[in-house]
Structures are given as C-alpha cells and as structure tokens.
Scaffold this active site. Sequence first.
Site, PDB file in Angstrom:
ATOM      1  N   SER A  34       0.833  -1.205   0.000  1.00 45.34           N
ATOM      2  CA  SER A  34       0.000   0.000   0.000  1.00 45.34           C
ATOM      3  C   SER A  34       0.866   1.252   0.000  1.00 45.34           C
ATOM      4  O   SER A  34       1.975   1.251   0.564  1.00 45.34           O
ATOM      5  CB  SER A  34      -0.867  -0.025   1.267  1.00 45.34           C
ATOM      6  OG  SER A  34      -1.463   1.222   1.475  1.00 45.34           O
ATOM      7  N   TYR A  86      -1.352  -0.926  10.702  1.00 48.69           N
ATOM      8  CA  TYR A  86      -1.654  -1.445   9.357  1.00 48.69           C
ATOM      9  C   TYR A  86      -0.459  -1.203   8.436  1.00 48.69           C
ATOM     10  O   TYR A  86       0.026  -2.115   7.753  1.00 48.69           O
ATOM     11  CB  TYR A  86      -2.907  -0.769   8.795  1.00 48.69           C
ATOM     12  CG  TYR A  86      -3.148  -1.062   7.321  1.00 48.69           C
ATOM     13  CD1 TYR A  86      -3.528  -2.331   6.896  1.00 48.69           C
ATOM     14  CD2 TYR A  86      -2.976  -0.066   6.346  1.00 48.69           C
ATOM     15  CE1 TYR A  86      -3.736  -2.601   5.549  1.00 48.69           C
ATOM     16  CE2 TYR A  86      -3.177  -0.328   5.008  1.00 48.69           C
ATOM     17  CZ  TYR A  86      -3.561  -1.594   4.609  1.00 48.69           C
ATOM     18  OH  TYR A  86      -3.756  -1.871   3.262  1.00 48.69           O
ATOM     19  N   LYS A 111       2.295  -3.906   6.544  1.00 49.50           N
ATOM     20  CA  LYS A 111       2.683  -3.983   5.122  1.00 49.50           C
ATOM     21  C   LYS A 111       4.207  -3.905   4.982  1.00 49.50           C
ATOM     22  O   LYS A 111       4.811  -4.631   4.190  1.00 49.50           O
ATOM     23  CB  LYS A 111       2.025  -2.841   4.326  1.00 49.50           C
ATOM     24  CG  LYS A 111       0.507  -2.974   4.189  1.00 49.50           C
ATOM     25  CD  LYS A 111       0.133  -4.176   3.351  1.00 49.50           C
ATOM     26  CE  LYS A 111      -1.346  -4.435   3.293  1.00 49.50           C
ATOM     27  NZ  LYS A 111      -1.734  -5.710   2.723  1.00 49.50           N
TER      28      LYS A 111
END
Length: 343
Positions: free
Chosen positions: A124, A148, A152
């Site tokens: 992302s 989050y 990643k």
Amino acid sequence: MNILVTGGAGFIGSHCCVQLLDEGHDVTVVDNLSNSSIEAIYNIELITGKKINFFEIDLLDEEGMNNLFQSKKFDAVIHFAGSKSVSESVDFPLKYYFNNVYSSILLIRIMAKYDIKNLIFSSSATVYGEPSSVPINESFPIKGMNPYAISKIKVEEHLRGNFHEYPDWRIILLRYFNPIGAHKSGLLGDNPNDKPNNLMPFILKVASMEEEYLEVFGNDYETKDGTGVRDYIHVSDLSDAHVSSLNYLLSSDEKSGFCHALNIGTGRGYSVLEIIETFEKINNKNIPYKVVDRRPGDISQSFTDTELSQRMLKWSAKKDLNDMCKDSWKWKQSEMKRKKYES
Ligand code: NAD
Ligand code: UD1
C-alpha cells in the site's frame, strides 16, 4: 497457468479474478470470507462464464493450506488476503500483526515447501507515511505511521529477506494508491462486512441516503482547495496492473530472481471537493457535506510517479474519475436493489 489468489472474494481480489479468468488462467481462490461473501465468487463466475476453484480456508490454518498446496501445483500466487482498516489496526494492533504479517510468513513458507517461486503481494502507498513531496516514487523513504502500515512494511521486509534465502524467486510488491470504482456489470464492488471509513464508500452512503451528509475531514491543508488530495485508481485498472505483473513474473528475461516494489496509481491527485463535484455531476446526485476537523493520522496529499510501473509493466491506468464515480454508484444501486429483493 494455475494461479492461486488469496483473498479473491474481496474487493480488489474479485476484480482481479475476473481479469485472470478472461486471460485464460485457471484460478483458485482461498478466502476465509471474514470481509467478503460467497456471492462475490458466484458473481465472478456469472461475469466470466468460467469456474473458480474456491476454498474457504483461513491462511492461518496451516493444515488446510498444506492440503491445498498438496492437491494442486500453482505457477504463481497473488496475495491479497489480509485486514485493511487503519483505525481498527490502531485499536487492535495484534490482529494486524497476526492476520497480515504472520499469515504472510506462513504463506511464504508453504510456497517454499512446494517450490512455488512467483509472487505478487498487495502492499500500500500507506508505507510512505507523510511524504516530503509529491509525486511519490519508489525510492522515497518508508515510514509506518500505524499498525496497518507497519504490517505492510514487515511483509515487504520478510519478502526481501526471503529473497536472499531463495534468490530465484520472482516477487513484485504492488503499492496501491486509492482504489475505488467497481465492475461495470454492477455485480462486484467494495462490499466490506464492517462499517467503511474510506471516502467513496461514504459518498455512496450519502448518495443512497443511508447517511445525511459527508464529513469532509479538514479544508486547511496546503492543497489546491484545502482538502486532502489522493491518487484514486479504478479497481479494473488496478486489476490490469496485476495481470501485467503476472506476465512480467512469468516471462521476464531478467535472468536471476528479483523483488521489485512498484507504485500503482494514475499519477493524478484529486481533492475531496473535486471527488464530490465529479460524483454529483456524473451521477446527477446531490452530496451534502460539512467540513469538520482533520482526521487524526491523515496526510495532506499523495499521488504517484508512474514512470517505473509504466516502464516495467508496460501498463498505465486507462479510466478517469468520471468512470470511477459512475461505476461506484452503479454498483451501489445494484447492491440496494439486491438487498431490497432479499428482504
Ligand atoms: P478486502 O477486505 O475486500 O479483501 C481481503 C480479502 O481477504 C477478504 O475477502 C477477506 O475475507 C480475506 N481475508 C482476510 N484475512 C484472511 C485470512 N486470514 N485468510 C483468508 N482470507 C482472508 O480488501 P481489498 O480492498 O480487496 O484489499 C486487498 C489487499 O489490498 C489487502 O491486503 C489490503 O491491505 C490491500 N490494499 C487495499 C487498499 C484499499 O484501499 N482497498 C489499498 C492498499 C492496499
Ligand atoms: C486511508 C488510510 C490508508 C489506506 C487507504 C486505503 C487512514 C488514516 N489512512 O487512506 O492507510 O491505505 O485508506 O485503504 O485511514 N475523507 C473525508 N471524509 C470521509 C472519508 C475520507 O473527507 O468520510 C478524506 C480523507 O481525509 C482523505 C480522502 O478523503 O483526504 C481519502 O480518504 P480515504 O478514502 O480514507 O483514504 P486515505 O486517507 O488515503
């Protein structure tokens, strides 16, 4: 080719499955349906007229995954499965380290065990944190601003580490910017089981009168009109980028293995007010809004430099903001009709 798609019942994965089947690949999906439903699989089959091999398995279920890999030889894996809410990750960080990082480690391990060496991973643009300038290119520094984003970054690191251990693996890390839109049939779209907090799902709630108005998070950013700027990309273009990545993995003349990170966006930034205005115009719907405080953790602007993805994948986004707003609303309307019919 036999392609394993993890998270293939989800928003991006389901669109990608359509494109893979259209390209003639044999597609196996593993998904625990924690943020999707089996309808997505039926709808992929309806759209393409082709069959999906679907397995309701949790990636954390080692025995289930082992049985799957034992039963079929895959040429490549496209790994979408994971949890994706930033706010939830702040409240429940362990869930994100477990469901995003640990599950990916298990997947990498099982791929190594069965000698599967081609992998595309859903990363992302959030890995860049607050960028020092725009457009963002792949050499910008990485900064995890929430669990989050950290999840990643960790998976990217594991894949690079793994690449040192298995230098003949071919890995592409796709750093998506802001996927919106839906399949043109109206049968597939962003359909989370929980309350959404991204911009387009909220606009759709206002357009369908489930919410009275949209909250615009801040109009005092240093952007064209003070509201946040993002690089929105149609989910079909994003799916195309996966097919191009797969072609690169399977046919690149790079002699040894590789692990490339690529930004996937359109290269254009739109403000929140521009999105509202375009949505209103193209769909002839009024979207009432109120400007409220900035959302904690939000960045002011983000859009990508497309040079590397264009050069390497011979890919670029084709659809514009009108298409994204039109297809999103078409999907929402179909969804509303389906719900009405079911009740
Ligand atoms: P999604 O939630 O719609 O799809 C993810 C799918 O994975 C769901 O179907 C869910 O049921 C499944 N899943 C989750 N945990 C699983 C597990 N342990 N085992 C098996 N299946 C599991 O999300 P999406 O928008 O399609 O995103 C796909 C990927 O792209 C995610 O990894 C996400 O972090 C990443 N990504 C998404 C966006 C975005 O804005 N949508 C942006 C950047 C990156
Ligand atoms: C969010 C995540 C990011 C993730 C991305 C895609 C946060 C802080 N960041 O980013 O990590 O990669 O989604 O899933 O959650 N906006 C409003 N009102 C709303 C919703 C959004 O004004 O009700 C604004 C935001 O301030 C932002 C823009 O719309 O300027 C886009 O927001 P959103 O869709 O949530 O995406 P990101 O902020 O890019």
